[in-house]
Design a protein around this motif. Structure first.
Motif, PDB file in Angstrom:
ATOM      1  N   THR A 162      21.167   0.839  75.932  1.00 25.08           N
ATOM      2  CA  THR A 162      20.352   1.747  75.137  1.00 25.08           C
ATOM      3  C   THR A 162      20.966   3.139  75.194  1.00 25.08           C
ATOM      4  O   THR A 162      21.579   3.519  76.204  1.00 25.08           O
ATOM      5  CB  THR A 162      18.900   1.798  75.644  1.00 25.08           C
TER       6      THR A 162
ATOM      7  N   SER B 124      17.388   6.609  80.614  1.00 19.66           N
ATOM      8  CA  SER B 124      16.707   5.540  81.338  1.00 19.66           C
ATOM      9  C   SER B 124      17.091   5.594  82.804  1.00 19.66           C
ATOM     10  O   SER B 124      18.211   5.975  83.153  1.00 19.66           O
ATOM     11  CB  SER B 124      17.082   4.176  80.744  1.00 19.66           C
ATOM     12  N   ARG B 125      16.175   5.208  83.654  1.00 23.76           N
ATOM     13  CA  ARG B 125      16.480   5.120  85.081  1.00 23.76           C
ATOM     14  C   ARG B 125      17.297   3.868  85.384  1.00 23.76           C
ATOM     15  O   ARG B 125      17.832   3.702  86.474  1.00 23.76           O
ATOM     16  CB  ARG B 125      15.187   5.101  85.899  1.00 23.76           C
ATOM     17  N   TYR B 126      17.369   2.962  84.392  1.00 22.06           N
ATOM     18  CA  TYR B 126      18.061   1.691  84.579  1.00 22.06           C
ATOM     19  C   TYR B 126      19.473   1.740  84.010  1.00 22.06           C
ATOM     20  O   TYR B 126      19.752   2.459  83.055  1.00 22.06           O
ATOM     21  CB  TYR B 126      17.297   0.567  83.880  1.00 22.06           C
TER      22      TYR B 126
ATOM     23  N   ASN C 147      20.706  -0.976  82.573  1.00 27.23           N
ATOM     24  CA  ASN C 147      20.399  -1.668  81.324  1.00 27.23           C
ATOM     25  C   ASN C 147      18.886  -1.813  81.225  1.00 27.23           C
ATOM     26  O   ASN C 147      18.258  -2.418  82.109  1.00 27.23           O
ATOM     27  CB  ASN C 147      21.062  -3.058  81.304  1.00 27.23           C
ATOM     28  N   ALA C 148      18.313  -1.254  80.175  1.00 28.71           N
ATOM     29  CA  ALA C 148      16.860  -1.257  80.044  1.00 28.71           C
ATOM     30  C   ALA C 148      16.319  -2.689  80.053  1.00 28.71           C
ATOM     31  O   ALA C 148      16.844  -3.554  79.334  1.00 28.71           O
ATOM     32  CB  ALA C 148      16.455  -0.573  78.744  1.00 28.71           C
TER      33      ALA C 148
ATOM     34  N   THR D 277      13.470  -4.002  78.925  1.00 30.93           N
ATOM     35  CA  THR D 277      12.822  -4.409  77.666  1.00 30.93           C
ATOM     36  C   THR D 277      12.156  -5.779  77.861  1.00 30.93           C
ATOM     37  O   THR D 277      12.499  -6.771  77.219  1.00 30.93           O
ATOM     38  CB  THR D 277      13.828  -4.453  76.499  1.00 30.93           C
TER      39      THR D 277
ATOM     40  N   ARG E 250       2.612   7.335  76.881  1.00 31.67           N
ATOM     41  CA  ARG E 250       3.772   6.740  76.215  1.00 31.67           C
ATOM     42  C   ARG E 250       3.350   5.529  75.386  1.00 31.67           C
ATOM     43  O   ARG E 250       3.842   5.334  74.263  1.00 31.67           O
ATOM     44  CB  ARG E 250       4.801   6.333  77.267  1.00 31.67           C
TER      45      ARG E 250
END
Length: 377
Positions: free
Chosen positions: A173, A177-179, A181-182, A184, A340
């Motif tokens: 993404t 993001s804290r990741y 790979n998001a 999702t 959010r």
């Protein structure tokens, strides 16, 4: 505990025998025979790993970095299997990889995210795997496209491959993001909904990209009824030749596994069942009320569109949209709702409002509401 999918495969048989989630562990890359054997021995001694994983071919995003030991590392896995009895798993990206893996008796193969995204490459692998009977795991594609993921699985099935599992490793993404790979989560949940027969594994290493995120990601996956985890494990993670930040020592892996809470899908407790049913009925009633409110809002949108048509006014009123997008999350926060979530909800409501108004002003809607799970749905 996860509910074992009904298909009779290598993975479901192991799930049924174990009664707990499958654990696949091992280094991101097979760096040396000593490293491969050290991890395998530690995993075997702990008795919690079901399959040993290691990267042999590691093409990176940019050339010049460590790209794996290649075919030279396959005898190391043979030695680890002979000593520990653990099944060996590696990633394959070309028919030549498949040929070399099978020649060296590798037990399980997986198709990586960069390969899953390419139907031509997946078809070549399916053709190479036809008739082999080897179990195959399929990682989600890099981009959040469920159709590509399912398509890769179906190509393998059409080649006669029945021992299949899916690996959720997150999605690239551009958003902060804290990741790495998001996750999702909606996409693998939809996959599980459509293919309940398929074993679904979670890869918290590639989702998190940091070892401190492994435990919460793995816990969420188990709470969402995943069938197992694939976690990168290295004897000296800080000096790993690839993906150092997301790997853990075998000792830390055992700590993570011991800290995980293994929950049941349901309970035979009568009080729980009665209370859960009562709350679900109340939720059904709330949903009916919510749909009635949305219907009332749609009617108001329709009426507004008629006035716009009579007065030759454009559909999009940017100031009005900005006001809605600013105030609704604020209202939600005062009510204790997630801001959010409400912001995302009103994006969908606004898109549907534009569709309705377009239909009134132009006699037809150009676009329907886009699927919230990405372009593959």
């Amino acid at each position: 505990m996860p509910t074992t999918p009904t298909a009779d495969t290598f993975f479901t048989r192991r799930l049924a025998q174990k009664g707990n989630p499958l654990i696949i562990a091992g280094p991101c890359s097979a760096e040396s025979e000593e490293q491969v054997l050290a991890v395998a021995r530690a995993l075997k001694a702990a008795g919690q790993a079901d399959i040993y994983r290691a990267g042999i071919w590691k093409p990176r995003t940019k050339p010049g970095g460590f790209e794996g030991r290649g075919t030279a590392a396959l005898p190391w896995l043979q030695a680890a299997r002979q000593e520990t009895g653990l099944p060996m798993a590696i990633e394959v990206a070309t028919p030549k990889h498949v040929e070399e893996a099978l020649k060296h008796g590798i037990d399980v193969l997986w198709i990586g995210a960069r390969t899953t995204v390419n139907p031509f490459a997946v078809q070549e692998l399916a053709d190479a795997l036809a008739g082999t009977g080897v179990p195959v795991m399929v990682k989600n594609p890099v981009n959040p496209d469920l159709a590509l993921w399912i398509g890769a699985i179906e190509r393998l099935e059409r080649a006669g491959i029945r021992d299949l599992a899916a690996i959720h490793r997150g999605f690239s993404t551009f958003a902060p993001s804290r990741y790495r790979n998001a996750p999702t989560w909606a996409i693998p949940i939809e996959l599980k909904t459509r293919r309940p027969d398929l074993v679904l594994l979670n890869d918290p290493s590639h989702i998190g990209g940091r070892r401190d995120l492994l435990l919460p990601i793995a816990q969420k996956a188990l709470d969402l009824d995943y069938d197992g985890l694939i976690i990168e494990t290295h004897p000296d993670p800080d000096h790993a030749l690839s993906d150092a930040a997301q790997q853990v020592t075998p000792a830390r892996l055992q700590e993570i596994l011991s800290e995980l809470k293994y929950r049941y899908r349901s309970s035979d407790n009568a009080d729980y069942r009665n209370k859960a049913e009562e709350l679900r009925q109340k939720m059904d009633e709330a949903d009916h009320e919510l749909l009635e409110v949305l219907t009332r809002r749609a009617a108001l949108t329709q009426e507004l569109a008629e006035y716009k048509k009579e007065n030759n006014v454009k559909i999009l009123q940017l100031e009005r949209w900005q006001e809605i997008f600013r105030t609704r999350p604020e209202w939600a926060a005062r009510l204790g709702l997630n801001e959010r979530f409400i912001a995302e909800l009103y994006k969908l409501i606004h898109i549907e409002s534009i569709r309705q108004q377009t239909e009134v002003l132009n006699g037809r809607a150009i676009d329907a509401v886009p699927a919230p799970l990405g372009p593959g749905l």
